[in-house]
Design an enzyme around this catalytic site. Structure first.
Site, PDB file in Angstrom:
ATOM      1  N   SER A 147     -18.633  -3.673 -16.093  1.00  0.00           N
ATOM      2  CA  SER A 147     -17.644  -3.049 -16.865  1.00  0.00           C
ATOM      3  C   SER A 147     -16.509  -2.648 -16.094  1.00  0.00           C
ATOM      4  O   SER A 147     -16.646  -2.125 -14.922  1.00  0.00           O
ATOM      5  CB  SER A 147     -18.144  -1.935 -17.751  1.00  0.00           C
ATOM      6  N   TYR A 160     -22.095   6.531 -19.685  1.00  0.00           N
ATOM      7  CA  TYR A 160     -22.112   5.339 -19.512  1.00  0.00           C
ATOM      8  C   TYR A 160     -21.443   4.630 -18.274  1.00  0.00           C
ATOM      9  O   TYR A 160     -21.847   3.781 -17.777  1.00  0.00           O
ATOM     10  CB  TYR A 160     -21.200   4.806 -20.801  1.00  0.00           C
TER      11      TYR A 160
HETATM   12  P1  NAP Z   1     -23.516  -5.399 -28.634  1.00  0.00           P
HETATM   13  O1  NAP Z   1     -22.563  -6.152 -29.458  1.00  0.00           O
HETATM   14  O2  NAP Z   1     -23.872  -4.085 -29.251  1.00  0.00           O
HETATM   15  O3  NAP Z   1     -25.119  -6.014 -28.477  1.00  0.00           O
HETATM   16  C1  NAP Z   1     -25.745  -5.644 -27.531  1.00  0.00           C
HETATM   17  C2  NAP Z   1     -26.958  -6.723 -27.697  1.00  0.00           C
HETATM   18  O4  NAP Z   1     -28.172  -6.081 -26.969  1.00  0.00           O
HETATM   19  C3  NAP Z   1     -27.684  -6.882 -28.913  1.00  0.00           C
HETATM   20  O5  NAP Z   1     -28.087  -8.031 -28.886  1.00  0.00           O
HETATM   21  C4  NAP Z   1     -28.647  -5.844 -29.024  1.00  0.00           C
HETATM   22  O6  NAP Z   1     -29.683  -6.504 -29.909  1.00  0.00           O
HETATM   23  C5  NAP Z   1     -29.313  -6.073 -27.591  1.00  0.00           C
HETATM   24  N1  NAP Z   1     -30.148  -4.871 -27.199  1.00  0.00           N
HETATM   25  C6  NAP Z   1     -29.873  -3.503 -27.290  1.00  0.00           C
HETATM   26  N2  NAP Z   1     -30.576  -2.637 -26.709  1.00  0.00           N
HETATM   27  C7  NAP Z   1     -31.720  -3.594 -26.200  1.00  0.00           C
HETATM   28  C8  NAP Z   1     -33.113  -3.425 -25.699  1.00  0.00           C
HETATM   29  N3  NAP Z   1     -33.630  -2.118 -25.631  1.00  0.00           N
HETATM   30  N4  NAP Z   1     -33.625  -4.479 -25.414  1.00  0.00           N
HETATM   31  C9  NAP Z   1     -33.213  -5.684 -25.673  1.00  0.00           C
HETATM   32  N5  NAP Z   1     -32.188  -5.984 -26.084  1.00  0.00           N
HETATM   33  C10 NAP Z   1     -31.361  -5.038 -26.641  1.00  0.00           C
HETATM   34  O7  NAP Z   1     -22.917  -5.335 -27.181  1.00  0.00           O
HETATM   35  P2  NAP Z   1     -21.752  -5.842 -26.358  1.00  0.00           P
HETATM   36  O8  NAP Z   1     -20.478  -5.086 -26.602  1.00  0.00           O
HETATM   37  O9  NAP Z   1     -21.767  -7.339 -26.558  1.00  0.00           O
HETATM   38  O10 NAP Z   1     -21.928  -5.564 -24.932  1.00  0.00           O
HETATM   39  C11 NAP Z   1     -23.010  -6.394 -23.950  1.00  0.00           C
HETATM   40  C12 NAP Z   1     -22.980  -5.900 -22.533  1.00  0.00           C
HETATM   41  O11 NAP Z   1     -21.400  -5.858 -22.189  1.00  0.00           O
HETATM   42  C13 NAP Z   1     -23.306  -4.689 -22.408  1.00  0.00           C
HETATM   43  O12 NAP Z   1     -24.156  -4.452 -21.313  1.00  0.00           O
HETATM   44  C14 NAP Z   1     -22.175  -3.597 -22.479  1.00  0.00           C
HETATM   45  O13 NAP Z   1     -22.120  -2.487 -21.848  1.00  0.00           O
HETATM   46  C15 NAP Z   1     -21.120  -4.818 -21.786  1.00  0.00           C
HETATM   47  N6  NAP Z   1     -19.690  -4.345 -21.968  1.00  0.00           N
HETATM   48  C16 NAP Z   1     -18.983  -4.652 -23.057  1.00  0.00           C
HETATM   49  C17 NAP Z   1     -17.748  -4.325 -23.477  1.00  0.00           C
HETATM   50  C18 NAP Z   1     -17.059  -4.566 -24.596  1.00  0.00           C
HETATM   51  O14 NAP Z   1     -15.605  -4.518 -24.844  1.00  0.00           O
HETATM   52  N7  NAP Z   1     -17.843  -4.715 -25.655  1.00  0.00           N
HETATM   53  C19 NAP Z   1     -16.950  -4.119 -22.234  1.00  0.00           C
HETATM   54  C20 NAP Z   1     -17.401  -4.030 -21.015  1.00  0.00           C
HETATM   55  C21 NAP Z   1     -18.949  -4.202 -20.703  1.00  0.00           C
HETATM   56  P3  NAP Z   1     -31.005  -5.625 -30.472  1.00  0.00           P
HETATM   57  O15 NAP Z   1     -30.242  -4.351 -30.981  1.00  0.00           O
HETATM   58  O16 NAP Z   1     -31.339  -6.508 -31.710  1.00  0.00           O
HETATM   59  O17 NAP Z   1     -32.012  -5.274 -29.607  1.00  0.00           O
END
Ligand code: NAP
Length: 256
Positions: A147, A160
């Protein structure tokens, strides 16, 4: 003539953790469109089955392996099942992650523990379980989703930030220990992308206005814009890239 096959993922199998929605699902689709077979993961099997049907209807090859990435025994068993049922995992995208927001002086211990186990422990658990299969094959790609918070703090998300800084350094450690076995382990650091995780921020006009001013590209990222970097780090094109964190953030981390 450039070798276009450098970026091909045909014949490769990719496990993408947390791929029922958001960045994980976009990366799964993106790798599939470059030829990879996809193994979808998350905790909600029903949701994963629906997403899997969408991918297979679109002509891609995909399967589902639901497990909780914070549970090391479940991770090991899930990785074993994939290797036995589908075949070797060539690419791991360690993407599952959560966010919790509160001023640090009020931050709840339970939320701290959830962040450490979901964002950090999982990268070790899944990475180690997959690497144990990759090492004897002398090849494999691991992409840990980092990130901009691997580099920079923001109010209200100090824990985080701690997890994502640690994932960046764990990526360097994995590369240091495993590159000699033919593995490439790198990080992919998204800036601000409009996903479920960020829905409150996207709706917050004050934040969005601040983000436009703060980001040289002057906008939110579109998750599709992460695919190119993920394909690069998953393909032969990055065969001598190791321990690097590739930032895709519209320039936010290089400018004040
Ligand atoms: P999101 O939309 O909340 O999706 C998270 C995914 O992770 C879901 O498929 C969820 O499915 C799964 N998950 C959560 N806890 C889990 C567990 N214990 N075991 C297995 N699966 C699990 O998140 P996102 O925004 O796409 O982010 C994805 C990654 O990118 C993360 O690592 C986040 O920190 C990083 N990131 C995001 C952004 C951004 O702008 N969004 C920026 C920088 C980095 P279930 O709940 O069904 O398990």
């Amino acid at each position: 003539m450039p070798d276009r096959d450098l970026f091909s993922l045909v014949g490769r199998r990719a496990l993408v953790t947390g791929s029922s929605q958001g960045i994980g699902l976009t990366l799964a689709r993106g790798l599939a469109s470059y030829g990879a077979e996809i193994v979808l993961n998350g905790r909600n099997e029903e949701r994963l089955r629906a997403v899997c049907a969408e991918l297979t209807d679109a002509g891609f090859t995909a399967s589902v392996e639901a497990f909780d990435v914070t549970d090391q025994e479940a991770v090991i068993a899930g990785v074993e099942r994939i290797e036995e049922r589908d075949g070797p995992i060539d690419i791991l995208i360690s993407n599952a992650g959560i966010q919790r927001r509160a001023p640090l002086e009020q931050f709840a211990r339970a939320d701290w523990d959830d962040l450490i186990s979901t964002n950090l422990n999982s990268v070790f658990f899944v990475g180690q379980a997959v690497a144990q299969h990759m090492i004897p094959r002398n090849r494999g790609k691991i992409v840990n989703i980092c990130s901009v918070q691997s580099e920079l703090a923001r109010p209200g998300i100090a824990p985080y930030t701690a997890t994502k800084g640690a994932v960046k350094n764990l990526t360097k450690g994995m590369a240091t220990d495993w590159a000699k076995y033919g593995l490439q382990i790198n990080g992919l650091a998204p800036g601000y992308f409009a996903t479920e995780m960020n829905s409150k921020l996207v709706e917050d006009e004050v934040f969005t206005d601040w983000l436009r001013k703060r980001t040289p590209a002057a906008r939110w990222g579109n998750v599709e814009e992460l695919v190119g970097a993920a394909v690069f780090l998953s393909s032969d094109a990055s065969s001598f890239v190791n321990g690097h964190m590739l930032t895709v953030d519209g320039g936010i981390t290089v400018s004040l």
